[in-house]
Write an enzyme that holds these catalytic residues in place. Structure first.
Site, PDB file in Angstrom:
ATOM      1  N   HIS A  40       0.820  -1.215   0.000  1.00  0.00           N
ATOM      2  CA  HIS A  40       0.000   0.000   0.000  1.00  0.00           C
ATOM      3  C   HIS A  40       0.858   1.272   0.000  1.00  0.00           C
ATOM      4  O   HIS A  40       0.346   2.361  -0.254  1.00  0.00           O
ATOM      5  CB  HIS A  40      -0.983  -0.003   1.182  1.00  0.00           C
ATOM      6  CG  HIS A  40      -0.372   0.256   2.529  1.00  0.00           C
ATOM      7  ND1 HIS A  40      -0.123  -0.743   3.434  1.00  0.00           N
ATOM      8  CD2 HIS A  40       0.013   1.405   3.124  1.00  0.00           C
ATOM      9  CE1 HIS A  40       0.390  -0.227   4.536  1.00  0.00           C
ATOM     10  NE2 HIS A  40       0.487   1.085   4.371  1.00  0.00           N
ATOM     11  N   ASP A  59       0.248  -7.602   1.232  1.00  0.00           N
ATOM     12  CA  ASP A  59       0.650  -6.208   1.462  1.00  0.00           C
ATOM     13  C   ASP A  59       2.169  -6.082   1.542  1.00  0.00           C
ATOM     14  O   ASP A  59       2.719  -5.446   2.446  1.00  0.00           O
ATOM     15  CB  ASP A  59      -0.001  -5.638   2.720  1.00  0.00           C
ATOM     16  CG  ASP A  59       0.108  -4.116   2.788  1.00  0.00           C
ATOM     17  OD1 ASP A  59       0.282  -3.491   1.723  1.00  0.00           O
ATOM     18  OD2 ASP A  59       0.029  -3.563   3.897  1.00  0.00           O
ATOM     19  N   GLY A 118       2.749   6.317   8.507  1.00  0.00           N
ATOM     20  CA  GLY A 118       4.128   6.568   8.112  1.00  0.00           C
ATOM     21  C   GLY A 118       5.069   5.459   8.544  1.00  0.00           C
ATOM     22  O   GLY A 118       6.164   5.324   8.004  1.00  0.00           O
ATOM     23  N   ASN A 119       4.647   4.644   9.517  1.00  0.00           N
ATOM     24  CA  ASN A 119       5.463   3.506   9.928  1.00  0.00           C
ATOM     25  C   ASN A 119       5.393   2.351   8.932  1.00  0.00           C
ATOM     26  O   ASN A 119       6.249   1.461   8.953  1.00  0.00           O
ATOM     27  CB  ASN A 119       5.011   2.979  11.294  1.00  0.00           C
ATOM     28  CG  ASN A 119       5.713   3.637  12.452  1.00  0.00           C
ATOM     29  OD1 ASN A 119       5.166   4.508  13.103  1.00  0.00           O
ATOM     30  ND2 ASN A 119       6.951   3.239  12.699  1.00  0.00           N
ATOM     31  N   SER A 120       4.387   2.353   8.097  1.00  0.00           N
ATOM     32  CA  SER A 120       4.195   1.242   7.161  1.00  0.00           C
ATOM     33  C   SER A 120       5.459   1.009   6.343  1.00  0.00           C
ATOM     34  O   SER A 120       6.082   1.945   5.841  1.00  0.00           O
ATOM     35  CB  SER A 120       3.031   1.538   6.217  1.00  0.00           C
ATOM     36  OG  SER A 120       1.817   1.572   6.915  1.00  0.00           O
TER      37      SER A 120
END
Length: 220
Positions: A10, A41, A125-127
């Site tokens: 994503h 993902d 934002g950690n993704s």
């Protein structure tokens, strides 16, 4: 695994241009999407000019509930780059439904993935960051719960991480494609996003629905 960066699907989804930057430098390095799996993902980009040493991948099957987790990411994007959070592993096999996706045949489906649960802070934002020593990829957090009657109910401390072992087959496939020349390294001005693997899974091509008193005609 030098010059390969593992992230979330994503994060790169529908991107027309992909670059990678590192802490301590504002330079943007050209990169290319070389592997992706929407259902899991997971995405992999190849950065030929990246000079950072590779981090050895761990074995997420060896994790135990109660162990520490250390997550690194960029909450709020560049504003808080390199944020480190620490937590405890609460579960190793949480069955989490993804958002509904549409496959290449136009069939809508909801995928259930097995994920690691941690209370290390994971925010927007950690993704695509890492849970170290590279045992998973932080992917999402639960911030509300439909089981509560109040739609305003919120939950904190439930972060969900993709086990690194789930990503290893896609990593190996992407590296093989680059090494065999099926994917060419991008030039500095090349912003293409050619894809090696879409993570397609075999499909049976049927739709299943439960039988009940309201649709007994199906029985006959």
């Amino acid at each position: 695994y030098d010059r390969y960066v593992l992230t979330n699907y994503h994060v790169v989804e529908s991107a027309s241009r992909l670059t990678v930057s590192t802490l301590g430098s504002e330079d943007e390095l050209a990169c290319e999407l070389v592997g992706q799996d929407e259902a899991l993902d997971i995405a992999i980009v190849y950065v030929p000019d990246l000079t950072l040493p590779a981090v050895p991948l761990g074995d997420s099957d060896q994790l135990q509930v109660g162990e520490w987790s250390i997550c690194i990411g960029n909450p709020l994007s560049d504003k808080l780059r390199g944020t480190v959070t620490v937590g405890i592993i609460s579960a190793l096999d949480r069955q989490i439904n993804s958002t509904t996706t549409t496959d290449k045949y136009g069939l809508k489906r909801q995928v259930t993935n097995s994920m690691i649960q941690t209370d290390a802070a994971i925010n927007s934002g950690n993704s695509g960051g890492g849970m170290f020593n590279v045992l998973g990829i932080p992917s999402m957090k639960i911030s509300n719960n439909s089981y509560y009657s109040s739609s305003s109910a919120t939950i904190e401390g439930i972060g969900l991480v993709i086990p690194i072992n789930a990503a290893k087959p896609l990593i190996e496939e992407a590296i093989t494609k680059v090494l065999t020349g099926d994917v060419t390294a991008p030039a500095a001005e090349d912003n293409s996003t050619r894809v090696v693997s879409t993570g397609d899974k075999p499909l049976l091509g049927v739709t299943i629905s439960p039988l009940s008193t309201s649709n007994d005609y199906r029985v006959y």
